[in-house]
Design a protein around this motif. Sequence first.
Motif, PDB file in Angstrom:
ATOM      1  N   ALA A   1       0.814  -1.214   0.000  1.00 50.29           N
ATOM      2  CA  ALA A   1       0.000   0.000   0.000  1.00 50.29           C
ATOM      3  C   ALA A   1       0.845   1.260   0.000  1.00 50.29           C
ATOM      4  O   ALA A   1       0.564   2.216  -0.742  1.00 50.29           O
ATOM      5  CB  ALA A   1      -0.928   0.003   1.213  1.00 50.29           C
TER       6      ALA A   1
ATOM      7  N   SER B   1       4.026   1.670  -4.519  1.00 51.14           N
ATOM      8  CA  SER B   1       2.667   1.496  -3.989  1.00 51.14           C
ATOM      9  C   SER B   1       1.745   1.012  -5.101  1.00 51.14           C
ATOM     10  O   SER B   1       1.652   1.643  -6.161  1.00 51.14           O
ATOM     11  CB  SER B   1       2.142   2.822  -3.426  1.00 51.14           C
ATOM     12  OG  SER B   1       0.756   2.749  -3.194  1.00 51.14           O
TER      13      SER B   1
ATOM     14  N   THR C   1      -1.327   1.074  -5.146  1.00 50.81           N
ATOM     15  CA  THR C   1      -2.479   1.974  -5.257  1.00 50.81           C
ATOM     16  C   THR C   1      -2.057   3.357  -5.741  1.00 50.81           C
ATOM     17  O   THR C   1      -2.871   4.272  -5.754  1.00 50.81           O
ATOM     18  CB  THR C   1      -3.178   2.132  -3.894  1.00 50.81           C
ATOM     19  OG1 THR C   1      -2.247   2.698  -2.949  1.00 50.81           O
ATOM     20  CG2 THR C   1      -3.679   0.805  -3.372  1.00 50.81           C
TER      21      THR C   1
ATOM     22  N   THR D   1      -5.062   3.359  -0.634  1.00 52.86           N
ATOM     23  CA  THR D   1      -4.044   3.209   0.406  1.00 52.86           C
ATOM     24  C   THR D   1      -4.685   3.085   1.782  1.00 52.86           C
ATOM     25  O   THR D   1      -4.279   2.248   2.598  1.00 52.86           O
ATOM     26  CB  THR D   1      -3.070   4.401   0.376  1.00 52.86           C
ATOM     27  OG1 THR D   1      -2.525   4.529  -0.939  1.00 52.86           O
ATOM     28  CG2 THR D   1      -1.949   4.225   1.382  1.00 52.86           C
TER      29      THR D   1
ATOM     30  N   MET E   1      -6.273  -0.456   2.109  1.00 54.06           N
ATOM     31  CA  MET E   1      -5.290  -1.511   2.355  1.00 54.06           C
ATOM     32  C   MET E   1      -4.703  -1.411   3.755  1.00 54.06           C
ATOM     33  O   MET E   1      -4.472  -2.425   4.425  1.00 54.06           O
ATOM     34  CB  MET E   1      -4.173  -1.459   1.311  1.00 54.06           C
ATOM     35  CG  MET E   1      -4.587  -1.956  -0.051  1.00 54.06           C
ATOM     36  SD  MET E   1      -3.186  -2.139  -1.187  1.00 54.06           S
ATOM     37  CE  MET E   1      -2.404  -3.607  -0.530  1.00 54.06           C
ATOM     38  N   THR E   2      -4.466  -0.190   4.204  1.00 58.24           N
ATOM     39  CA  THR E   2      -3.938   0.011   5.555  1.00 58.24           C
ATOM     40  C   THR E   2      -4.950  -0.437   6.597  1.00 58.24           C
ATOM     41  O   THR E   2      -4.608  -1.126   7.572  1.00 58.24           O
ATOM     42  CB  THR E   2      -3.570   1.489   5.772  1.00 58.24           C
ATOM     43  OG1 THR E   2      -2.604   1.886   4.784  1.00 58.24           O
ATOM     44  CG2 THR E   2      -3.002   1.718   7.162  1.00 58.24           C
TER      45      THR E   2
ATOM     46  N   ALA F   1      -9.946  -1.920  -1.857  1.00 57.79           N
ATOM     47  CA  ALA F   1      -8.521  -1.983  -2.190  1.00 57.79           C
ATOM     48  C   ALA F   1      -8.289  -2.585  -3.571  1.00 57.79           C
ATOM     49  O   ALA F   1      -7.529  -2.030  -4.378  1.00 57.79           O
ATOM     50  CB  ALA F   1      -7.770  -2.781  -1.125  1.00 57.79           C
TER      51      ALA F   1
END
Length: 197
Positions: free
Chosen positions: A61, A69, A71, A78, A81-82, A119
């Motif tokens: 991410a 990344s 994304t 981001t 995904m985080t 995501a």
Amino acid sequence: MADQQITSEAGLDTRRTWYLGGALLLGSVVVSASARPVESLLVGWSFVGTAMYSASLLVFAIGLRGAGSVTARRPLGTAAMTALAVWIAVSAIIGVFFSPDLTFGYGDALAQFIFALVAVVQIGRAGVVPAPWAWAPAWALGAVSLLWVLQQVGSGIVSPETLPPIVALAMLDGIVRVGSAVGLGALALVLADRGRR
């Protein structure tokens, strides 16, 4: 000349990101597979695999030094995904210490699906991962989600006749989950190597 150097450094960081993310993802599968036999000797070993999986999501991410990344560091993808990485880790901790009920299990599955869906769509649209592989995470999510839904439907109609197909679905679910993680990890390594060449 300076622009070429910046581009070269960014490409190197992208490859490093994908190597690290792929290695963490593959490592999480190996550690998780080995957790059951040694869990009685190494308490919390199963969480190591979960932590590696979450770490791989964060690496993919965010990237390394701003590069790689999947994304393109766009806020929505981001953040999704985080959030998925953190949620998976927290859910695993809750599962170890609090013995959650069925309601939590369904809520956990729903939260993971929502974060993952956002995501994978953002990864597919970001254009960082080469086509058609940018949509590989979406394919994996679709397969895993379909099998999960079929198992939930099947569990509501358990009988001697339906038990073998339900067991087969559960086994297939495990294979697809492991295969998806292995496939995506290997894909990241292959794409990183292709970028090097």
